[in-house]
Design a protein around this motif. Structure first.
Motif, PDB file in Angstrom:
ATOM      1  N   ARG A   1      -0.884   5.783 -11.155  1.00  0.00           N
ATOM      2  CA  ARG A   1       0.587   5.652 -11.240  1.00  0.00           C
ATOM      3  C   ARG A   1       0.972   4.245 -11.700  1.00  0.00           C
ATOM      4  O   ARG A   1       1.842   4.068 -12.546  1.00  0.00           O
ATOM      5  N   LEU A   2       0.320   3.242 -11.128  1.00  0.00           N
ATOM      6  CA  LEU A   2       0.636   1.858 -11.507  1.00  0.00           C
ATOM      7  C   LEU A   2       0.269   1.622 -12.959  1.00  0.00           C
ATOM      8  O   LEU A   2       1.000   0.972 -13.711  1.00  0.00           O
TER       9      LEU A   2
ATOM     10  N   HIS B   1      -7.118   6.042  -5.700  1.00  0.00           N
ATOM     11  CA  HIS B   1      -7.296   6.566  -7.061  1.00  0.00           C
ATOM     12  C   HIS B   1      -5.958   6.975  -7.716  1.00  0.00           C
ATOM     13  O   HIS B   1      -5.639   6.590  -8.838  1.00  0.00           O
ATOM     14  N   VAL B   2      -5.187   7.762  -6.971  1.00  0.00           N
ATOM     15  CA  VAL B   2      -3.941   8.305  -7.530  1.00  0.00           C
ATOM     16  C   VAL B   2      -2.895   7.200  -7.721  1.00  0.00           C
ATOM     17  O   VAL B   2      -2.201   7.133  -8.743  1.00  0.00           O
TER      18      VAL B   2
ATOM     19  N   ASP C   1       0.847  -1.188   0.000  1.00  0.00           N
ATOM     20  CA  ASP C   1       0.000   0.000   0.000  1.00  0.00           C
ATOM     21  C   ASP C   1       0.892   1.252   0.000  1.00  0.00           C
ATOM     22  O   ASP C   1       2.123   1.166   0.159  1.00  0.00           O
ATOM     23  N   ALA C   2       0.286   2.386  -0.163  1.00  0.00           N
ATOM     24  CA  ALA C   2       0.911   3.713   0.007  1.00  0.00           C
ATOM     25  C   ALA C   2       2.307   3.795  -0.652  1.00  0.00           C
ATOM     26  O   ALA C   2       2.440   3.528  -1.849  1.00  0.00           O
ATOM     27  N   ASP C   3       3.352   4.097   0.136  1.00  0.00           N
ATOM     28  CA  ASP C   3       4.682   4.292  -0.456  1.00  0.00           C
ATOM     29  C   ASP C   3       5.263   2.984  -0.995  1.00  0.00           C
ATOM     30  O   ASP C   3       6.171   3.014  -1.831  1.00  0.00           O
TER      31      ASP C   3
ATOM     32  N   LYS D   1      -9.401   1.134  -4.420  1.00  0.00           N
ATOM     33  CA  LYS D   1     -10.273   1.725  -3.412  1.00  0.00           C
ATOM     34  C   LYS D   1     -10.997   2.935  -3.984  1.00  0.00           C
ATOM     35  O   LYS D   1     -10.470   3.629  -4.830  1.00  0.00           O
ATOM     36  N   GLY D   2     -12.185   3.176  -3.496  1.00  0.00           N
ATOM     37  CA  GLY D   2     -12.929   4.342  -3.962  1.00  0.00           C
ATOM     38  C   GLY D   2     -14.355   4.287  -3.483  1.00  0.00           C
ATOM     39  O   GLY D   2     -14.679   3.590  -2.514  1.00  0.00           O
TER      40      GLY D   2
END
Ligand SMILES: NC(=O)C1=CN([C@@H]2O[C@H](COP(=O)(O)OP(=O)(O)OC[C@H]3O[C@@H](n4cnc5c(N)ncnc54)[C@H](O)[C@@H]3O)[C@@H](O)[C@H]2O)[C@@H](O)CC1
Ligand SMILES: Nc1ncnc2c1ncn2[C@@H]1O[C@H](COP(=O)(O)OP(=O)(O)OP(=O)(O)O)[C@@H](O)[C@H]1O
Ligand SMILES: [Mg+2]
Length: 358
Positions: free
Chosen positions: A223-224, A218-219, A192-194, A257-258
């Motif tokens: 990126r992925l 979302h962001v 997750d996250a970083d 997620k969303g």
């Protein structure tokens, strides 16, 4: 390969479960068509059409309810019984790689017996004071970080990598080595996250690793996508996008997620629409990744027999999303706009009992 899209709505909505090959099905399309025809039949007093459509709609709703019940039941099947015969650690020894920056460590406490946090030296006192039950290893910024974590890996059932980790090159390089070791030992890993920042730089780190679960917001999802797919994302087809990203990463499990959570292993898309709230506060994703680390272990240990042939990681992900959203819902009922993730964590017990205790 047959692709199935199972869409579940928690609040009386529709579901489509189809074996249409190589395509994700818009979850609401069929229900919308039936509703439109139903309105027309009512408007034009067409009784035979009305009868057929009403029957189609009731079958559709019955299936939705049944499939949702099934998913709840599959999660219940993987939850270990609480008994006095077990020793500490049997129901989950989870490692967290992160929590190095500001803020509390991820809330990995929803059901694990033991939680180890691997963090940078200066973060350790803060993390330890957050909760006495956390076992804190301040090793992540040391030159032998990988070896230090490797000592513990054989004792861990799952690893959660990324929340609050930061993007320091030295740390991320150590995390790269830790991920390689985790894969070599076949340990489930939630990223997750970083941690997702790192994966966007080096997708090969998780490509094809069947025990990896990514939980992008979302962001992070965008990126992925940009890192592994050359075509632009179809923003009108979320199910198709999550399916495609999973396939591009070698069918690893992805939780997008969303407003609704979409979960895919490149073959199926599950939708989690459990009612949460409109309150968005930082740290909710940590509750999700933490509880998912625990549930991933439970599900893999239970095996596909208990998940009725469904992928254990899909069931675990759906369970963790449902739990997180229910915590949000319960906390919001008490605190409204002032709800924080700490308030959500306080609801884990109540939410878990309501959803998954038989
Ligand atoms: N409890 C903690 O310690 C937490 C630490 N976190 C850390 O905080 C740092 C920054 O994390 P960010 O998540 O802000 O990541 P980014 O720095 O990648 O920023 C993401 C940006 O996108 C925006 N965004 C989020 N959801 C969106 C959506 N659905 N649509 C459009 N924009 C959206 C956010 O407001 C933010 O400005 C990371 O180092 C992370 O590890 C966060 O994960 C939050 C919790
Ligand atoms: N618009 C929304 N409506 C309802 N629930 C949502 C919405 N957006 C996210 N959630 C839920 O909140 C949880 C966390 O998702 P979110 O998108 O906030 O993650 P995040 O941005 O990574 O959080 P964090 O601040 O912890 O990094 C998920 O379980 C998701 O279902
Ligand atoms: Mg996050």
């Amino acid at each position: 390969m047959g692709i199935r899209c199972v869409a579940i709505r928690a609040c009386g909505g529709g579901k489509i479960d189809t074996g249409v090959p190589r395509m994700a099905v818009c979850p609401y399309g069929a229900a919308a068509v039936v509703m439109a025809l139903l309105s027309a039949a009512i408007a034009f007093h067409c009784s035979p059409l009305l009868a057929v459509l009403q029957r189609a709609l009731s079958l559709h709703t019955a299936h939705a309810t049944k499939d949702m019940d099934n998913l709840f039941q599959l999660v219940r099947n993987i939850v270990p019984a609480l008994t006095s015969k077990k020793h500490k650690g049997q129901d989950g020894r989870i490692g967290i790689v992160g929590g190095c920056q500001e803020g509390p460590p991820p809330a990995c406490l929803s059901g694990a017996d033991l939680t180890h946090v691997f963090c940078a030296r200066e973060a350790a006192p803060v993390i330890k004071s957050y909760s006495p039950e956390l076992i804190v290893h301040p090793v992540l910024d040391s030159s032998d970080a990988v070896e230090e974590v490797e000592k513990w890996l054989p004792r861990l059932h799952a690893l959660v990598v990324g929340p609050g980790l930061g993007r320091d090159d030295l740390l991320l390089n150590n995390v790269r080595g830790i991920l390689e070791s985790t894969k070599a030992r076949d340990i489930p890993v939630v990223i997750d996250a970083d941690g997702l920042w790192l994966i966007a730089q080096r997708p090969a780190l998780v490509h094809g690793y069947q025990k990896a679960v990514l939980t992008p917001n979302h962001v992070e999802f965008s990126r992925l996508w940009d890192a592994v797919l050359s075509s632009p994302m179809d923003t009108s087809n979320h199910s198709g996008s999550v399916l495609k990203l999973s396939q591009a990463l070698g069918n690893i499990t992805i939780v997008q997620k969303g407003e609704q959570d979409l979960i895919s292993n490149g073959q199926q898309v599950l939708v989690c629409n459990q009612e949460g709230s409109s309150r968005r506060c930082g740290g909710q994703g940590d509750l999700l990744s933490g509880s998912l680390g625990v549930m991933a272990h439970w599900a893999l240990r239970a095996g596909p027999e208990k998940t009725n042939g469904s992928s254990p990681l899909l069931v675990a992900a759906w369970g963790a999303c449902t739990l997180t959203r229910e915590c949000n819902h319960l906390a919001f009922q008490k605190y409204g706009r002032s709800t924080t993730t700490t308030d959500m964590i306080a609801e884990v017990g109540a939410a878990f009992s309501k959803l998954f205790t038989t």
